[in-house]
Design an enzyme around this catalytic site. Structure first.
Site, PDB file in Angstrom:
ATOM      1  N   GLU A 125       1.393   0.125  -1.516  1.00  0.00           N
ATOM      2  CA  GLU A 125       1.554   1.165  -0.577  1.00  0.00           C
ATOM      3  C   GLU A 125       1.539   2.486  -1.445  1.00  0.00           C
ATOM      4  O   GLU A 125       2.133   3.345  -0.991  1.00  0.00           O
ATOM      5  CB  GLU A 125       2.935   0.833  -0.024  1.00  0.00           C
ATOM      6  CG  GLU A 125       4.187   1.157  -0.637  1.00  0.00           C
ATOM      7  CD  GLU A 125       4.539   0.073  -1.655  1.00  0.00           C
ATOM      8  OE1 GLU A 125       5.749  -0.206  -2.200  1.00  0.00           O
ATOM      9  OE2 GLU A 125       3.991  -0.891  -1.954  1.00  0.00           O
ATOM     10  N   ASN A 159       7.371  -5.632   5.566  1.00  0.00           N
ATOM     11  CA  ASN A 159       6.853  -6.885   5.328  1.00  0.00           C
ATOM     12  C   ASN A 159       7.951  -8.086   5.356  1.00  0.00           C
ATOM     13  O   ASN A 159       7.318  -8.974   6.212  1.00  0.00           O
ATOM     14  CB  ASN A 159       6.154  -6.910   3.759  1.00  0.00           C
ATOM     15  CG  ASN A 159       4.895  -6.305   3.592  1.00  0.00           C
ATOM     16  OD1 ASN A 159       3.917  -6.205   4.540  1.00  0.00           O
ATOM     17  ND2 ASN A 159       4.496  -5.598   2.572  1.00  0.00           N
ATOM     18  N   ASP A 191       4.303   7.236  -1.639  1.00  0.00           N
ATOM     19  CA  ASP A 191       4.388   5.806  -1.216  1.00  0.00           C
ATOM     20  C   ASP A 191       5.083   5.695   0.004  1.00  0.00           C
ATOM     21  O   ASP A 191       5.896   6.773   0.391  1.00  0.00           O
ATOM     22  CB  ASP A 191       4.619   4.875  -2.216  1.00  0.00           C
ATOM     23  CG  ASP A 191       6.079   4.810  -2.748  1.00  0.00           C
ATOM     24  OD1 ASP A 191       6.774   5.614  -2.253  1.00  0.00           O
ATOM     25  OD2 ASP A 191       6.718   4.627  -3.931  1.00  0.00           O
ATOM     26  N   HIS A 213       3.420  -9.731   7.035  1.00  0.00           N
ATOM     27  CA  HIS A 213       2.243  -9.020   6.503  1.00  0.00           C
ATOM     28  C   HIS A 213       1.244  -8.232   7.055  1.00  0.00           C
ATOM     29  O   HIS A 213       0.563  -7.472   6.889  1.00  0.00           O
ATOM     30  CB  HIS A 213       1.715  -9.981   5.131  1.00  0.00           C
ATOM     31  CG  HIS A 213       2.518 -10.060   4.134  1.00  0.00           C
ATOM     32  ND1 HIS A 213       2.820  -9.406   3.212  1.00  0.00           N
ATOM     33  CD2 HIS A 213       3.483 -11.131   3.759  1.00  0.00           C
ATOM     34  CE1 HIS A 213       3.474  -9.910   2.099  1.00  0.00           C
ATOM     35  NE2 HIS A 213       4.146 -11.054   2.562  1.00  0.00           N
TER      36      HIS A 213
END
Length: 298
Positions: free
Chosen positions: A215, A180, A172, A185
């Site tokens: 993610e 974010n 990830d 976003h």
């Protein structure tokens, strides 16, 4: 003669024609006309029926001998022309039927002179192509993540069932929540697309990528041992850490890797071990590849 039907009609003052049999037994065609007034006489004209029919019969025979070969010739020409016209239509109809049954058949050839059918063929091909693309889009939406183009979880199970020996890379994006929060976003989605594109460049076509959610990503490497999987993971991690992302800075990745049958005997066990290795990589300040250990599997 007075018994003759035609004579009787004349004596009655009638005019007309009819077929009668004369006193000698011959069939005659007679025409008659009575005079006006009360004179009771008239005119009768009779001709043997055979003398009228014979020329007609001879004429019919003569016409038949001349016309029948010509009619046969016309029939053959019409049949060949009809066959030439109908065959392309039949082939196109068969093609349309096979397409609706999702069978693959060669494209029918339509002669250049058949303009109307060529236009119909073109229309069918346009429709088939349109609905084929729609079908592909629906299928892709069912199995592909629309943002990254990676496969989604729906296809993972069926893929794993087909494999005997494989490695996985579970990874990830480090501090993705901060991306974010800091950039929004939309920028976060751009980072996800950036990472997916970077990963695809480092893999072969046989190596499959999945977006598990958010993610978190998974790479399945068929027929790949743990050592090679580790090298591939390091290559991806280094590429991400040294390439400017949409944020203007590199994005780092943390990875956990494992192999069947080196680490586990089932995908569930392997995934658990790789997930534990990923957790350890994050505990070690992220941006690193961690191999799963067999002692993590009970």
């Amino acid at each position: 003669m007075i018994e003759n039907k035609v004579v009787q009609e004349v004596l009655k003052g009638n005019n007309g024609h009819q077929e009668v049999v004369n006193s000698k037994g011959n069939t005659m065609l007679a025409g008659y006309s009575a005079t006006a007034g009360d004179s009771n006489w008239g005119i009768i004209s009779q001709t043997p029926k055979i003398s009228v029919n014979e020329p007609i019969i001879q004429m019919v025979k003569k016409v038949s001998f001349t016309a029948i070969p010509f009619m046969i010739f016309i029939f053959l020409i019409s049949f060949l022309l009809l066959k030439k016209i109908v065959n392309p239509i039949r082939k196109l109809a068969v093609y349309a039927q096979q397409v609706t049954e999702q069978k693959t058949i060669p494209t029918p050839h339509i002669p250049d002179w058949y303009f109307e059918l060529k236009e119909l063929k073109r229309g069918i091909f346009v429709a088939v192509d349109f609905y084929q693309k729609k079908l592909n889009d629906v299928e892709n939406e069912a199995v592909l993540d629309p943002l990254t183009g990676f496969y989604n979880r729906r296809t993972l199970e069926s893929t794993i069932k087909r494999l005997d020996m494989y490695s996985i890379i579970l990874f990830d994006i480090d501090h993705f929540k901060n991306v974010n929060d800091k950039y929004g976003h939309q920028k976060g989605e751009e980072v996800l697309k950036f990472i997916s594109s970077l990963v695809k460049k480092e893999l072969r076509e046989t190596e499959l990528c999945y977006r598990l959610g958010g993610e978190e990503f998974l790479i399945v490497l068929p027929e790949t041992n743990g050592s090679i999987a580790h090298s591939i993971a390091e290559r991806i991690r280094e590429a991400a850490a040294t390439t400017k992302s949409p944020t203007g800075n590199p994005i780092t990745l943390s990875m956990g890797i494992g192999n069947i049958p080196e680490i586990a005997q089932s995908f569930e066990e392997l995934f658990h071990a790789a997930d534990q290795a990923l957790y350890e990589a994050k505990q070690l300040d992220r941006n690193r590849v961690k191999a799963a250990k067999t002692n993590l599997i009970n």
